[in-house]
Design an enzyme around this catalytic site. Structure first.
Site, short mmCIF file in Angstrom:
data_model
loop_
_atom_site.label_atom_id
_atom_site.label_comp_id
_atom_site.label_asym_id
_atom_site.label_seq_id
_atom_site.Cartn_x
_atom_site.Cartn_y
_atom_site.Cartn_z
N GLY A 127 40.78 28.59 -31.23
CA GLY A 127 41.81 27.66 -31.70
C GLY A 127 42.60 28.22 -32.85
O GLY A 127 42.41 27.80 -34.00
N GLU A 244 38.03 41.43 -32.02
CA GLU A 244 38.73 41.30 -30.74
C GLU A 244 39.26 42.63 -30.25
O GLU A 244 39.34 42.87 -29.05
CB GLU A 244 39.88 40.30 -30.90
CG GLU A 244 40.67 40.05 -29.63
CD GLU A 244 41.77 39.02 -29.84
OE1 GLU A 244 42.17 38.39 -28.85
OE2 GLU A 244 42.23 38.86 -30.98
N SER A 367 52.61 38.98 -31.22
CA SER A 367 53.72 39.54 -30.44
C SER A 367 54.07 40.93 -30.94
O SER A 367 53.73 41.33 -32.05
CB SER A 367 54.95 38.62 -30.54
OG SER A 367 55.49 38.67 -31.85
N ASN A 368 54.79 41.68 -30.10
CA ASN A 368 55.21 43.02 -30.51
C ASN A 368 56.00 42.99 -31.80
O ASN A 368 55.87 43.88 -32.66
CB ASN A 368 56.05 43.66 -29.40
CG ASN A 368 55.20 44.35 -28.35
OD1 ASN A 368 53.98 44.18 -28.31
ND2 ASN A 368 55.83 45.14 -27.50
N GLU A 369 56.86 41.98 -31.96
CA GLU A 369 57.68 41.89 -33.17
C GLU A 369 56.80 41.73 -34.41
O GLU A 369 57.01 42.38 -35.44
CB GLU A 369 58.67 40.73 -33.06
CG GLU A 369 59.75 40.92 -32.01
CD GLU A 369 59.26 40.70 -30.59
OE1 GLU A 369 60.02 41.00 -29.65
OE2 GLU A 369 58.12 40.23 -30.41
#
Length: 388
Positions: A127, A244, A367-369
């Site tokens: 979460g 992770e 995200s890539n950004e």
């Protein structure tokens, strides 16, 4: 024979002997975009592995693991992928939450939560992301209030993988009113089967629903189910993200290699490999995958020495971009036929599913950004991006 080679031979032999009979049909099932496939059967397989001592192999023996070395863990994940064994259903608990509890949990938390993870009796989801706090985790607005013997949680999480199959969720919530960004957050272990929790699957491009929205409306968890101190959730959450991106990525790359090799064979069969542009892109994909593997081994070597380097930051953006581009290449290899579903209402083949699902690779888990900002600001020490 070295201990690593013996370990590799042991898991290879066990998989060969056990992926038979009722489990033989599970080979290759449940990969990205196909998490819905034979879920109950894959859970049964997971529990079969647990009974034989093949879950949580990298955990210390005192917590139910095998105490496998880093090299042995790499061997396990590689052999599991090479055997085309089914996708694991309890990856989030085994690879993310378990190591977090071993590092930060209390003795009581470890005694309560680790054995059911080892046995695959309780499934977990993560979460973190919210509608206005996806990659920007520090913008979390879900709040938790300490009332008597409980924490009372109110808010919404989104993109919660496998929440509809899980019994528990580890939740990052704001527990200090008026706090901002990474301060005032706490890491809570919240049961999902209770009043005040609503789970709504999200239909994805693939037509499946791995992701979910999760709504907390006065949901409760016991006061002792906080990992770390109140307000220290950011540190614990970042440690979870570090786990992770650990050793299981080597197994993921074996899966990537199988996809690439299968695509190369498909290109040879339909003649697209004769196109010099397609041939060049296939070669670039091969060299890219070799680079990803070398970087992952370099990263794991740094972790073993206690000092992970910048390769830990670039790994995710590299493999995510590579996999998304592989999906695009697969569509070009398939040609015009790749634009047509095999049947009604939405019968996708493996290449179409890869293309659609891999679009998410460069979005989830940062995200890539956002990853580029992290690399620029935290790794290279460049000036921070201007923010309002």
């Amino acid at each position: 024979m070295s201990s690593v080679e013996e370990f590799r031979a042991e898991i290879r032999g066990w998989l060969a002997a056990n992926l038979t009979g009722a489990f033989a049909g599970l080979r290759g099932r449940g990969g990205p975009g196909r998490e819905h496939e034979v879920f109950a059967e894959r859970l049964e397989w997971e529990r079969h592995m647990a009974a034989a001592g093949w879950t949580c192999v990298g955990w210390p023996e005192e917590y139910g693991g095998r105490g496998a070395s880093l090299e042995q863990q790499v061997a396990f994940h590689e052999e599991y992928a090479l055997a085309d064994a089914p996708a694991r259903v309890n990856h989030i608990a085994e690879q993310l939450l378990g190591p977090t509890l071993i590092a930060f949990g209390t003795p009581g938390q470890r005694a309560r939560f680790l054995p059911p993870i080892v046995a695959a009796e309780e499934l977990w989801c993560q979460g973190y992301s919210e509608p206005d706090a996806g990659s920007d985790l520090a913008n979390v607005r879900t709040r938790a209030v300490h009332e008597g013997d409980d924490w009372v949680v109110t808010g919404q999480k989104i993109w919660t993988s496998l929440a509809h199959e899980s019994q528990w969720c580890f939740v990052v919530a704001r527990t200090e009113p008026g706090s901002q960004r990474h301060k005032g957050l706490s890491y809570l272990l919240v049961p999902l089967d209770q009043p005040g929790v609503g789970i709504r699957p999200i239909t994805q491009l693939t037509g499946t629903s791995e992701f979910n929205e999760v709504f907390f409306d006065g949901a409760r968890t016991r006061a002792e189910h906080i990992v770390g101190a109140p307000g220290d959730g950011w540190r614990v959450a970042m440690a979870t993200l570090g786990f992770e991106r650990g050793v299981s990525t080597l197994g993921q790359q074996v899966g990537f290699r199988r996809e690439l090799e299968t695509l190369i064979e498909a290109a040879k069969r339909n003649g697209s490999a004769d196109d010099p542009l397609i041939r060049d892109r296939l070669a670039r994909a091969w060299t890219g995958l070799e680079t990803i593997r070398c970087n992952a081994l370099r990263m794991l070597g740094g972790v073993a020495d206690g000092a992970p380097g910048p390769e830990a930051s670039i790994g995710k953006i590299f493999w995510a971009t590579w996999h998304r581009e592989l999906g695009e290449l697969a569509m070009d290899v398939c040609g015009a036929g790749g634009m047509l579903a095999a049947g009604d209402p939405y019968d996708l083949d493996d290449w179409q599913r890869l293309f659609l699902f891999s679009r998410s690779d460069t979005i989830y888990a940062g995200s890539n950004e956002i990853q580029r900002n992290i690399i620029a600001e935290r790794v290279l020490g460049l000036p921070k991006e201007a923010r309002p």
